[in-house]
Design a protein around this motif. Structure first.
Motif, PDB file in Angstrom:
ATOM      1  N   GLU A   1       2.562  37.254  52.469  1.00  0.00           N
ATOM      2  CA  GLU A   1       1.834  36.206  53.164  1.00  0.00           C
ATOM      3  C   GLU A   1       2.634  35.819  54.401  1.00  0.00           C
ATOM      4  OE1 GLU A   1      -1.015  35.058  52.396  1.00  0.00           O
ATOM      5  OE2 GLU A   1      -1.322  35.791  50.351  1.00  0.00           O
ATOM      6  N   THR A   2       2.013  35.877  55.565  1.00  0.00           N
ATOM      7  CA  THR A   2       2.703  35.486  56.784  1.00  0.00           C
ATOM      8  C   THR A   2       2.324  34.066  57.150  1.00  0.00           C
ATOM      9  OG1 THR A   2       0.947  36.205  58.267  1.00  0.00           O
ATOM     10  CG2 THR A   2       2.576  37.849  57.636  1.00  0.00           C
ATOM     11  N   ALA A   3       3.116  33.469  58.020  1.00  0.00           N
ATOM     12  CA  ALA A   3       2.785  32.142  58.521  1.00  0.00           C
ATOM     13  C   ALA A   3       1.548  32.237  59.396  1.00  0.00           C
ATOM     14  CB  ALA A   3       3.957  31.577  59.320  1.00  0.00           C
ATOM     15  N   VAL A   4       0.801  31.147  59.484  1.00  0.00           N
ATOM     16  CA  VAL A   4      -0.433  31.158  60.256  1.00  0.00           C
ATOM     17  C   VAL A   4      -0.145  31.320  61.738  1.00  0.00           C
ATOM     18  CG1 VAL A   4      -2.431  29.769  60.907  1.00  0.00           C
ATOM     19  CG2 VAL A   4      -1.654  29.797  58.536  1.00  0.00           C
ATOM     20  N   THR A   5       0.980  30.807  62.209  1.00  0.00           N
ATOM     21  CA  THR A   5       1.322  30.909  63.619  1.00  0.00           C
ATOM     22  C   THR A   5       1.651  32.350  63.977  1.00  0.00           C
ATOM     23  OG1 THR A   5       2.253  28.694  63.535  1.00  0.00           O
ATOM     24  CG2 THR A   5       2.838  30.052  65.432  1.00  0.00           C
ATOM     25  N   SER A   6       0.971  32.887  64.979  1.00  0.00           N
ATOM     26  CA  SER A   6       1.186  34.274  65.374  1.00  0.00           C
ATOM     27  C   SER A   6       2.345  34.369  66.351  1.00  0.00           C
ATOM     28  CB  SER A   6      -0.077  34.837  66.030  1.00  0.00           C
ATOM     29  OG  SER A   6      -0.322  34.186  67.254  1.00  0.00           O
TER      30      SER A   6
ATOM     31  N   GLN B   1      12.334  49.238  64.337  1.00  0.00           N
ATOM     32  CA  GLN B   1      12.075  48.388  63.180  1.00  0.00           C
ATOM     33  C   GLN B   1      10.741  48.766  62.551  1.00  0.00           C
ATOM     34  OE1 GLN B   1      11.250  44.298  64.041  1.00  0.00           O
ATOM     35  NE2 GLN B   1      11.859  43.574  62.021  1.00  0.00           N
ATOM     36  N   ARG B   2      10.703  48.833  61.219  1.00  0.00           N
ATOM     37  CA  ARG B   2       9.484  49.210  60.514  1.00  0.00           C
ATOM     38  C   ARG B   2       9.034  48.071  59.602  1.00  0.00           C
ATOM     39  NH1 ARG B   2       8.727  54.525  61.513  1.00  0.00           N
ATOM     40  NH2 ARG B   2      10.533  55.661  62.277  1.00  0.00           N
ATOM     41  N   PRO B   3       7.704  47.925  59.432  1.00  0.00           N
ATOM     42  CA  PRO B   3       7.199  46.787  58.652  1.00  0.00           C
ATOM     43  C   PRO B   3       7.501  46.864  57.164  1.00  0.00           C
ATOM     44  CG  PRO B   3       5.405  48.255  59.266  1.00  0.00           C
ATOM     45  CD  PRO B   3       6.623  48.719  60.009  1.00  0.00           C
TER      46      PRO B   3
ATOM     47  N   LYS C   1       5.296  32.783  71.561  1.00  0.00           N
ATOM     48  CA  LYS C   1       5.842  33.341  72.791  1.00  0.00           C
ATOM     49  C   LYS C   1       7.120  34.128  72.523  1.00  0.00           C
ATOM     50  CE  LYS C   1       2.605  31.211  75.073  1.00  0.00           C
ATOM     51  NZ  LYS C   1       1.431  31.954  75.582  1.00  0.00           N
ATOM     52  N   VAL C   2       7.137  34.858  71.413  1.00  0.00           N
ATOM     53  CA  VAL C   2       8.291  35.683  71.093  1.00  0.00           C
ATOM     54  C   VAL C   2       7.811  37.096  70.814  1.00  0.00           C
ATOM     55  CG1 VAL C   2       9.627  33.768  70.149  1.00  0.00           C
ATOM     56  CG2 VAL C   2       8.171  35.120  68.637  1.00  0.00           C
ATOM     57  N   GLU C   3       8.749  38.025  70.778  1.00  0.00           N
ATOM     58  CA  GLU C   3       8.421  39.411  70.477  1.00  0.00           C
ATOM     59  C   GLU C   3       7.935  39.510  69.032  1.00  0.00           C
ATOM     60  OE1 GLU C   3       8.060  43.295  71.900  1.00  0.00           O
ATOM     61  OE2 GLU C   3       8.736  41.489  72.959  1.00  0.00           O
ATOM     62  N   PRO C   4       6.764  40.125  68.781  1.00  0.00           N
ATOM     63  CA  PRO C   4       6.261  40.213  67.402  1.00  0.00           C
ATOM     64  C   PRO C   4       7.151  41.091  66.539  1.00  0.00           C
ATOM     65  CG  PRO C   4       4.941  41.571  68.874  1.00  0.00           C
ATOM     66  CD  PRO C   4       5.870  40.768  69.747  1.00  0.00           C
ATOM     67  N   THR C   5       7.225  40.751  65.267  1.00  0.00           N
ATOM     68  CA  THR C   5       7.982  41.570  64.334  1.00  0.00           C
ATOM     69  C   THR C   5       7.174  42.815  63.988  1.00  0.00           C
ATOM     70  OG1 THR C   5       7.046  40.520  62.363  1.00  0.00           O
ATOM     71  CG2 THR C   5       8.989  39.472  63.359  1.00  0.00           C
ATOM     72  N   ALA C   6       7.815  43.763  63.319  1.00  0.00           N
ATOM     73  CA  ALA C   6       7.127  44.990  62.922  1.00  0.00           C
ATOM     74  C   ALA C   6       5.979  44.687  61.967  1.00  0.00           C
ATOM     75  CB  ALA C   6       8.119  45.958  62.277  1.00  0.00           C
ATOM     76  N   VAL C   7       6.178  43.712  61.073  1.00  0.00           N
ATOM     77  CA  VAL C   7       5.114  43.348  60.132  1.00  0.00           C
ATOM     78  C   VAL C   7       3.939  42.729  60.876  1.00  0.00           C
ATOM     79  CG1 VAL C   7       4.506  41.826  58.211  1.00  0.00           C
ATOM     80  CG2 VAL C   7       6.659  43.074  58.170  1.00  0.00           C
ATOM     81  N   GLU C   8       4.219  41.847  61.835  1.00  0.00           N
ATOM     82  CA  GLU C   8       3.145  41.220  62.606  1.00  0.00           C
ATOM     83  C   GLU C   8       2.366  42.256  63.411  1.00  0.00           C
ATOM     84  OE1 GLU C   8       4.959  36.751  63.389  1.00  0.00           O
ATOM     85  OE2 GLU C   8       5.630  38.427  64.632  1.00  0.00           O
TER      86      GLU C   8
END
Length: 206
Positions: A31-36, A201-203, A41-48
């Motif tokens: 489960e991820t946080a609702v905020t994308s 980086q991998r999810p 305003k940051v670089e998305p993670t591999a999971v995102e």
């Protein structure tokens, strides 16, 4: 043509509040946080990034559109096509809070190479909605031709046979080399043109 057969145990693909997609087995329920990432305003993670790729655009009833990440690859990654096709199938399964249906098998064929520069259209055929099983056929289309075809079956949770063979002693997961360790080994030997991709980086740690 390549074929793939995947069997899932209690696999859940559903859209949660805040347009967050959960598509991992319940034993790895994520489960991820609702905020994308874009909101922060940051670089998305591999999971995102993975969850964003699995978000499909609804074009019409039984018709969805998926995109590919801009990785510079010459072909679409097969796992992406399987994941998007599975999401498309899940979107057509009737919602029943009391008796939810989880995907338990997927049989797919890679028919043509995918083009990462254009979207993939997923057409879902609602073959049958039974009392316990739901069956779907999904075709991925690019340039007017099918590049992927799959048959997906969903099933309600119910008791069944429970049996297994005794397992031989195995090395514990925590004692195995992890992804960062493998990447460090590979980075020392890999040519420069593939090093960046193989060490990214991998999810999900495989």
């Amino acid at each position: 043509m390549r074929a793939v057969l995947i069997t899932f145990l209690n696999f859940d693909v559903s859209v949660k509040s805040g347009s967050v997609l959960s598509c991992l087995p319940n034993i790895w329920r994520f489960e991820t946080a609702v905020t994308s990432a874009s909101d922060r305003k940051v670089e998305p993670t591999a999971v995102e990034e993975m969850l964003d790729i699995l978000e499909l655009e609804v074009l019409e009833r039984n018709l969805f559109r998926g995109r590919s990440p801009k990785t510079g690859w010459q072909r679409v990654f097969g796992g992406q096509v399987i994941g998007q096709a599975l999401v498309a199938a899940q979107r057509t399964v009737p919602v029943d809070e009391e008796r939810p249906r989880f995907v338990h098998s997927l049989h797919g064929y890679f028919l043509r190479p995918g083009d990462p520069s254009v979207p993939i259209i997923y057409e879902v055929d609602r073959i049958r909605d039974g009392s316990s099983f739901t069956t779907r056929r999904v075709v991925g289309i690019q340039h007017g031709h099918a590049i992927f075809s799959s048959s997906v079956s969903f099933h309600i949770q119910e008791d069944g046979f429970d049996y297994s063979m005794p397992m031989e002693p195995q090395t514990r997961p925590e004692d195995l080399i992890n992804d960062p360790g493998r990447q460090a080994e590979f980075e020392a030997k890999a040519p420069d043109n593939v090093k960046a991709d193989m060490t990214r980086q991998r999810p999900i740690e495989m």
